[in-house]
Structure formats: C-alpha cells, structure tokens
Write a protein that holds these residues in place. Structure first.
Motif, PDB file in Angstrom:
ATOM      1  N   VAL A  77      25.097-109.582 -21.769  1.00 40.94           N
ATOM      2  CA  VAL A  77      26.184-110.853 -22.333  1.00 40.94           C
ATOM      3  C   VAL A  77      25.514-111.557 -23.031  1.00 40.94           C
ATOM      4  N   VAL A  78      25.002-111.873 -24.424  1.00 40.20           N
ATOM      5  CA  VAL A  78      24.532-113.670 -24.412  1.00 40.20           C
ATOM      6  C   VAL A  78      25.196-114.704 -24.083  1.00 40.20           C
ATOM      7  N   THR A  79      24.859-115.684 -23.663  1.00 40.73           N
ATOM      8  CA  THR A  79      25.813-116.311 -22.804  1.00 40.73           C
ATOM      9  C   THR A  79      24.913-118.418 -24.012  1.00 40.73           C
ATOM     10  N   ASP A  80      24.113-118.257 -24.459  1.00 41.19           N
ATOM     11  CA  ASP A  80      23.415-119.157 -24.762  1.00 41.19           C
ATOM     12  C   ASP A  80      22.702-118.588 -26.385  1.00 41.19           C
ATOM     13  N   LYS A  81      21.861-120.373 -27.035  1.00 44.50           N
ATOM     14  CA  LYS A  81      21.111-120.324 -28.168  1.00 44.50           C
ATOM     15  C   LYS A  81      20.490-121.127 -27.494  1.00 44.50           C
ATOM     16  N   VAL A  82      18.992-120.895 -27.793  1.00 41.71           N
ATOM     17  CA  VAL A  82      17.859-121.925 -28.166  1.00 41.71           C
ATOM     18  C   VAL A  82      17.413-121.873 -29.499  1.00 41.71           C
ATOM     19  N   ILE A  83      17.736-123.276 -29.896  1.00 41.17           N
ATOM     20  CA  ILE A  83      16.983-123.114 -31.688  1.00 41.17           C
ATOM     21  C   ILE A  83      15.279-123.344 -31.209  1.00 41.17           C
ATOM     22  N   ILE A  84      14.485-122.412 -31.210  1.00 38.60           N
ATOM     23  CA  ILE A  84      12.134-123.234 -30.709  1.00 38.60           C
ATOM     24  C   ILE A  84      12.188-123.897 -32.285  1.00 38.60           C
ATOM     25  N   SER A  85      12.779-122.865 -33.511  1.00 34.91           N
ATOM     26  CA  SER A  85      11.925-122.964 -34.692  1.00 34.91           C
ATOM     27  C   SER A  85      12.776-122.763 -36.143  1.00 34.91           C
ATOM     28  N   PRO A  86      12.804-123.473 -36.777  1.00 31.58           N
ATOM     29  CA  PRO A  86      13.520-122.466 -38.111  1.00 31.58           C
ATOM     30  C   PRO A  86      13.629-120.973 -38.666  1.00 31.58           C
ATOM     31  N   GLU A  87      12.842-121.002 -37.669  1.00 30.03           N
ATOM     32  CA  GLU A  87      12.205-119.100 -37.554  1.00 30.03           C
ATOM     33  C   GLU A  87      12.409-118.828 -36.468  1.00 30.03           C
ATOM     34  N   CYS A  88      12.556-119.353 -35.204  1.00 36.34           N
ATOM     35  CA  CYS A  88      12.985-118.502 -34.376  1.00 36.34           C
ATOM     36  C   CYS A  88      13.893-119.421 -33.312  1.00 36.34           C
ATOM     37  N   GLN A  89      14.907-118.464 -32.340  1.00 34.50           N
ATOM     38  CA  GLN A  89      15.503-118.875 -32.073  1.00 34.50           C
ATOM     39  C   GLN A  89      15.766-118.019 -30.468  1.00 34.50           C
ATOM     40  N   LEU A  90      16.239-118.513 -29.574  1.00 38.60           N
ATOM     41  CA  LEU A  90      15.890-118.236 -27.997  1.00 38.60           C
ATOM     42  C   LEU A  90      17.270-117.613 -27.587  1.00 38.60           C
ATOM     43  N   MET A  91      17.888-116.507 -27.692  1.00 40.88           N
ATOM     44  CA  MET A  91      19.227-115.888 -27.326  1.00 40.88           C
ATOM     45  C   MET A  91      19.263-115.816 -25.871  1.00 40.88           C
ATOM     46  N   VAL A  92      19.759-116.302 -25.344  1.00 45.83           N
ATOM     47  CA  VAL A  92      20.180-116.237 -23.357  1.00 45.83           C
ATOM     48  C   VAL A  92      21.036-115.104 -23.377  1.00 45.83           C
ATOM     49  N   ILE A  93      20.415-113.844 -22.577  1.00 43.17           N
ATOM     50  CA  ILE A  93      20.676-112.750 -21.851  1.00 43.17           C
ATOM     51  C   ILE A  93      21.314-112.571 -20.444  1.00 43.17           C
ATOM     52  N   GLU A  94      22.676-112.281 -20.138  1.00 46.80           N
ATOM     53  CA  GLU A  94      22.985-112.463 -18.692  1.00 46.80           C
ATOM     54  C   GLU A  94      23.828-111.412 -18.275  1.00 46.80           C
ATOM     55  N   SER A  95      23.929-110.817 -16.596  1.00 48.52           N
ATOM     56  CA  SER A  95      24.404-109.957 -16.425  1.00 48.52           C
ATOM     57  C   SER A  95      26.413-110.336 -16.861  1.00 48.52           C
ATOM     58  N   ASP A  96      27.019-109.774 -17.146  1.00 51.04           N
ATOM     59  CA  ASP A  96      28.172-109.935 -18.217  1.00 51.04           C
ATOM     60  C   ASP A  96      28.999-110.565 -16.291  1.00 51.04           C
ATOM     61  N   LYS A  97      28.059-109.378 -14.790  1.00 47.81           N
ATOM     62  CA  LYS A  97      29.002-110.041 -13.764  1.00 47.81           C
ATOM     63  C   LYS A  97      28.614-111.642 -13.492  1.00 47.81           C
ATOM     64  N   ASN A  98      27.435-112.127 -13.924  1.00 46.72           N
ATOM     65  CA  ASN A  98      26.948-113.483 -13.712  1.00 46.72           C
ATOM     66  C   ASN A  98      27.849-114.120 -14.905  1.00 46.72           C
ATOM     67  N   ALA A  99      27.967-113.790 -16.038  1.00 39.70           N
ATOM     68  CA  ALA A  99      27.748-114.777 -17.583  1.00 39.70           C
ATOM     69  C   ALA A  99      28.889-115.550 -17.085  1.00 39.70           C
ATOM     70  N   ASN A 100      28.543-117.106 -17.318  1.00 45.20           N
ATOM     71  CA  ASN A 100      29.590-117.608 -17.702  1.00 45.20           C
ATOM     72  C   ASN A 100      29.530-118.857 -19.075  1.00 45.20           C
ATOM     73  N   SER A 101      30.164-117.852 -19.903  1.00 48.82           N
ATOM     74  CA  SER A 101      29.378-118.044 -21.336  1.00 48.82           C
ATOM     75  C   SER A 101      31.355-118.926 -22.214  1.00 48.82           C
ATOM     76  N   SER A 102      30.999-119.862 -21.703  1.00 48.45           N
ATOM     77  CA  SER A 102      31.887-120.840 -22.228  1.00 48.45           C
ATOM     78  C   SER A 102      32.308-121.650 -23.398  1.00 48.45           C
ATOM     79  N   GLY A 103      30.975-120.759 -25.123  1.00 49.57           N
ATOM     80  CA  GLY A 103      30.655-121.973 -26.240  1.00 49.57           C
ATOM     81  C   GLY A 103      32.317-120.841 -27.190  1.00 49.57           C
ATOM     82  N   LYS A 104      32.148-122.050 -27.901  1.00 49.81           N
ATOM     83  CA  LYS A 104      33.678-121.206 -29.395  1.00 49.81           C
ATOM     84  C   LYS A 104      32.839-120.602 -30.127  1.00 49.81           C
TER      85      LYS A 104
END
Length: 170
Positions: A77-104
């Motif tokens: 699952v995606v747990t975070d998003k990091v903006i690198i530039s207007p053309e690129c963002q990094l989606m942070v992906i982790e195992s759903d067993k370890n995911a601690n995603s509490s974003g809105k």
C-alpha cells in the motif's frame, strides 16, 4: 520502532538525471540511509517478501499512467507521498502488514463509465482524479484521491460504477 529499508525504484537512466540525484538525497535525509536502487523490472510482492521492512520509493512522473495497477489486490500500500519536483513525486510503498498510514488523502481505485451523470455527482469535495486509463470495454480505470471512502463508494454505486479498492493513504 522498526527500521525501514529504503529502496528507490528508478525506471529511467540515472546518469545526469537531476530528479534521480535529488530523490536519493531526499530519501537519505529522511531515513538516514542511502537507498538501494532498482533500475530493472520491479516485483513489489517479491521485494516485500524478501524484505518485509522495505519502504519502496516509486517515482510518478507527469506522464506516468497506470503505475498503481499492480497495487490492487496485492500486499502493498501507499503510505506517503514526497514531492521531488513539479514533474516528479515519490509514492512511498510498504507491506500492508507494516503500513502505518494515517494520512487524510486516500487513493481509491474504480472502474467507471464516462458519463456526465457520474462526473456531475463526483465533485472535488468527494474526490479528485489522479490517473485514468481507458479500457477496450469502453470503461475507464481511474485512481482518485479523496478523504471519505464511504461517500466515494456511495457516488460510484449510485451511478452504476464499480469500486476496485483503496491502495493506500498519505
């Protein structure tokens, strides 16, 4: 606290790529560890099976489409998003067993019929389109970003469309 093992997937050439260099620097700053880089084919299930504490940084460029498809029904699952530039963002992906995603912001996938009725009911207060792919069957596989999953599903069902799942939140 579990130590995260950072992995940067980079599908482009790495030499002279400023976004690649910046991505490595941002990940190193955030985690305290320079990421392992994968430039070939990426098998999320295999990487997470071999490295359960891996945190995969997956670049989504302006022209990227369908990057999220392999997350549907998988163990990641995606747990975070990091903006690198207007053309690129990094989606942070982790195992759903370890995911601690509490974003809105939830990433919600759906198969929709492109009708005006659907688009009239689905307003930006419910969800916004993040990506769309046309199918041979005349439907669209779409990824939405929204805060209220039940409201999103309600609009989908009331317009005859199908909910495919949530692939994470940030």
């Amino acid at each position: 606290m579990t130590t995260q093992f950072p992995i940067l997937y980079w599908p482009r050439k790495t030499t002279t790529d400023s976004e690649y260099q910046l991505s490595r620097k941002v990940i190193n700053t955030a985690t305290g560890t320079m990421p392992t880089v994968v430039t070939g084919d990426l098998d999320l299930s295999e990487i997470l099976a071999e490295n359960p504490n891996a945190r995969i940084y997956y670049p989504v460029f302006c022209e990227s489409t369908g990057w999220w498809g392999e997350l549907l029904g998988g163990n990641a699952v995606v747990t975070d998003k990091v903006i690198i530039s207007p053309e690129c963002q990094l989606m942070v992906i982790e195992s759903d067993k370890n995911a601690n995603s509490s974003g809105k912001n939830q990433l919600l996938a759906a198969e929709i019929y492109p009708t005006s009725g659907f688009f009239k009911k689905m307003n930006s207060g419910i969800a916004t389109v993040a990506d769309m792919l046309a199918t041979d069957a005349g439907t669209i596989l779409a990824l939405f970003s929204g805060a209220n999953q039940s409201q999103f599903i309600s609009v989908l069902e009331s317009t005859g469309n199908s909910y495919l799942g949530c692939i994470g939140r940030y």
